[in-house]
Design an enzyme around this catalytic site. Structure first.
Site, PDB file in Angstrom:
ATOM      1  N   LYS A  58       0.847  -1.203   0.000  1.00 31.66           N
ATOM      2  CA  LYS A  58       0.000   0.000   0.000  1.00 31.66           C
ATOM      3  C   LYS A  58       0.878   1.247   0.000  1.00 31.66           C
ATOM      4  O   LYS A  58       1.879   1.310   0.712  1.00 31.66           O
ATOM      5  CB  LYS A  58      -0.884  -0.028   1.251  1.00 31.66           C
ATOM      6  CG  LYS A  58      -1.906   1.092   1.325  1.00 31.66           C
ATOM      7  CD  LYS A  58      -2.713   0.992   2.619  1.00 31.66           C
ATOM      8  CE  LYS A  58      -3.836   1.999   2.682  1.00 31.66           C
ATOM      9  NZ  LYS A  58      -4.598   1.903   3.960  1.00 31.66           N
ATOM     10  N   SER A 102      -9.566  -0.452   7.391  1.00 30.80           N
ATOM     11  CA  SER A 102      -9.018  -0.312   6.037  1.00 30.80           C
ATOM     12  C   SER A 102      -8.318  -1.537   5.475  1.00 30.80           C
ATOM     13  O   SER A 102      -7.995  -1.565   4.287  1.00 30.80           O
ATOM     14  CB  SER A 102      -8.050   0.871   5.994  1.00 30.80           C
ATOM     15  OG  SER A 102      -8.761   2.085   6.003  1.00 30.80           O
ATOM     16  N   SER A 107      -9.490   1.790   3.163  1.00 26.34           N
ATOM     17  CA  SER A 107      -8.633   2.535   2.264  1.00 26.34           C
ATOM     18  C   SER A 107      -7.583   1.689   1.548  1.00 26.34           C
ATOM     19  O   SER A 107      -6.978   2.153   0.588  1.00 26.34           O
ATOM     20  CB  SER A 107      -7.913   3.636   3.049  1.00 26.34           C
ATOM     21  OG  SER A 107      -7.018   3.060   3.993  1.00 26.34           O
TER      22      SER A 107
END
Lengths: 502, 98
Positions: A87, A186, A162
């Protein structure tokens, strides 16, 4: 060699084993994954950066190292030759790390995050950085400054957020294993939307050194994988205390992989599973509830006892989270001041005008909303009414879990009230978007670990099962998840992307 | 709780955010909605409850007082928006008057 599974479909533990045995090379594995990304990612947009050449060079190094270790009779590290998908809020030395924000569009960290150091030490190499909501603030990945990521199960829907890019990459086999970050769900919510596994460790289990901060009392890094064994293996590699992160807890790291238990005929005999009554809310989609109840029945057939428990302050988790997390964010994001790194907008006026203009233009709408909300909750006259009040309610939420875990070993719920929603469906109404996280906010507030794994489908869209455990009892959580997964086949289902490939 | 435009503008100044009039207007409305939702917390009597700032027991973590190299200057300045010509310092507009 002839191989039924395409290499990019492999899990990390399987790929590492094949590399170890010399049945495939890291270069073959890395190349196959890069080809998959090249074929699909114009459509899915899971990645912001693909480090193709560097990944292949490191794969060649891994193959040479494996050959050397074999000659000298040494065991290779557990992930030797396996590419990793990270990420884009986790710092990678020399590789652009944007946090999905214009304000960090050209930021190249000068050091690796602790979790990256650890995965390198385990033999893995970077293949690319995935799209997040800006500064990990969001539930759909629509808040990225660099475009939306599409859900491989339905390209018109969000992959969650996210960590939506990492989840989409796992679902589409555009990677072998991934890391995400979880502040209020997330890692788990996108796993739920994409039929993948997402594990949020206990607060303090994993170092956050080098992870771009959102809300420091809540942020954790977690594995996002194709199965439960990989979640255990990756957690094994990244867990542990770190002198550079004083919020890590100095507690021994158990052998998570060993703790999974038997793959064949697993037993949960004597295990007490709690089902929180408050998680059956009005907005729970019927097909999600059906899948959850079927999963509970399944756990019962494996020997678990099912108990209804109460977490009476559940409904307060959302307002508590949306005061505390933005308050911490407003402080953390003060560092984007146009001075040391990141964007500078050369507006006319003095240094303050430059700073205001930089932040006003560099941050997106959701980040500004949270900075504003947080600054308000911390401001003179409102601190007690909002911030302090929320900290007190946080105590009550934590006590709920303490009480429940006095009666049961794990808690089980749906991960999200509904399957993945449509792109654009909730972008105009922040409160509706926040409600997508209703089942994943309380665990970070309490500091406990939670994991999401596949447990069914609703009209072709994945449904996730959430398993929660006592702080630092990831082993029990993983054992339950593994027993469920090994006796069901939801995790083996893949989206049909034949028309998405170019 | 409803937030006025003036309050929103004040918060934006505290946070050093340049916002358009339309953004101030929208944020005042959205923040009012979110704060109204947060009013729910007032249903709970928390007078006897201690606040939780962190869920872990760690307190005052100390490290040994030993010297160790910090990042080289070139690395620190590598991502700077502006430096002096010799790349020794960060450069910003004048903060103090002459």
């Amino acid at each position: 060699m002839a191989f039924e599974t395409r290499l990019e479909q492999l899990t990390a533990h399987h790929a590492a084993e094949l590399v170890r045995r010399g049945e495939i090379s890291s270069v073959e594995l890395t190349r196959a994954t890069l080809e998959r990304i090249a074929a699909l990612d114009d459509t899915i947009h899971a990645y912001l950066t693909v480090t193709a050449e560097r990944a292949l060079a490191q794969a060649r190094d891994a193959d040479a190292r494996r050959a050397h270790l074999r000659r000298v009779g040494e065991t290779p590290p557990p992930l030797l030759g396996v590419p990793m998908t990270i990420k884009d809020v986790i710092s990678t030395q020399g590789v652009t790390t944007t946090a999905g924000s214009r304000i960090l569009e050209n930021f190249a960290p000068v050091y690796d995050a602790a979790v990256i150091e650890k995965l390198h030490a385990a033999g893995a190499h970077l293949i690319g950085k995935t799209n997040p909501d800006e500064f990990a603030m969001g539930s759909s990945t629509e808040n990225s400054a660099f475009g939306v990521t599409r859900n491989p199960w339905d390209l018109e829907r969000v992959p969650g957020g996210s960590s939506g890019g990492s989840a989409a990459a796992m679902a589409a086999d555009e990677g072998i294993f991934a890391l995400g970050t979880d502040t209020g769900g997330s890692v788990r919510q996108p796993a739920s939307f994409t039929n993948t596994v997402g594990l949020r460790p206990s607060y303090g289990r994993v170092s956050r050194w080098g992870v771009i901060a959102f809300a420091s009392s809540l942020d954790q890094v977690g594995p996002m994988t194709k199965d439960v064994r990989d979640a255990a293996l990756i957690l094994q590699c990244i867990a542990g205390s770190d002198a550079r992160d004083s919020t890590t807890v100095d507690s021994p790291v158990p052998n998570y992989v060993e703790a999974l238990g038997q793959a064949t005929e697993p037993s949960l005999q004597g295990l007490r599973v709690g089902v929180p009554r408050e998680y059956f809310i009005a907005g729970l989609a019927p097909q999600v509830e059906t899948a959850l109840r079927a999963a509970l029945t399944h756990l019962e057939t494996l020997g678990a006892e099912i108990h209804t428990v109460q977490l009476p302050h559940t409904q307060y988790a959302l307002p508590t989270y949306y005061l505390l997390a933005p308050a911490e964010a407003s402080a953390n994001l003060a560092r984007y001041d146009s001075v040391k790194y990141g964007l500078r907008v050369d507006a006319p006026g003095d240094v303050w005008d430059v700073m205001r203009a930089t932040r006003g233009r560099g941050f997106g709408a959701e980040v500004k909303r949270r900075i504003m909300l947080g600054a308000y909750a911390l401001s003179a006259g409102y601190y007690d009414a909002y911030y302090l009040k929320a900290q007190k309610v946080r105590t009550l939420i934590k006590q709920d879990f303490d009480n429940a875990f006095a009666q049961v070993d794990v808690l089980v719920s749906a991960t999200t009230p509904t399957p993945a929603f449509r792109i654009g469906e909730k972008t105009d109404d922040p409160l509706q978007m926040y409600l997508a996280d209703i089942f994943t906010l309380a665990q970070p507030l309490a500091g406990i670990p939670a994991l999401c794994l596949p447990c069914g489908f609703s009209d072709g869209l994945p449904i996730g099962l959430q398993i929660m455990a006592r702080a630092f009892d990831e082993t029990t959580m993983l054992r339950v998840a593994y027993a469920y997964e090994q006796t069901t086949d939801w995790h083996t289902r893949k989206p049909d992307l034949s028309r998405a490939a170019i | 709780m409803s937030l006025t435009r003036e309050q929103a503008a004040h918060i934006a100044e505290l946070a050093k955010l340049e916002l358009s009039d339309a953004e101030i207007e929208r944020l005042a409305r959205q923040l009012s909605d979110i704060l109204a939702y947060a009013e729910m917390l007032n249903q709970l009597d928390t007078t006897a409850i201690a606040p939780t700032a962190s869920v872990i027991p760690n307190q005052n973590i100390m490290r040994a007082d030993t010297l160790a190299p910090s990042l080289p200057r070139a690395s620190v300045l590598q991502n700077a928006p502006d430096t002096d010509a010799n790349r020794e310092f960060l450069r910003v507009r004048a903060i103090l008057d002459e």
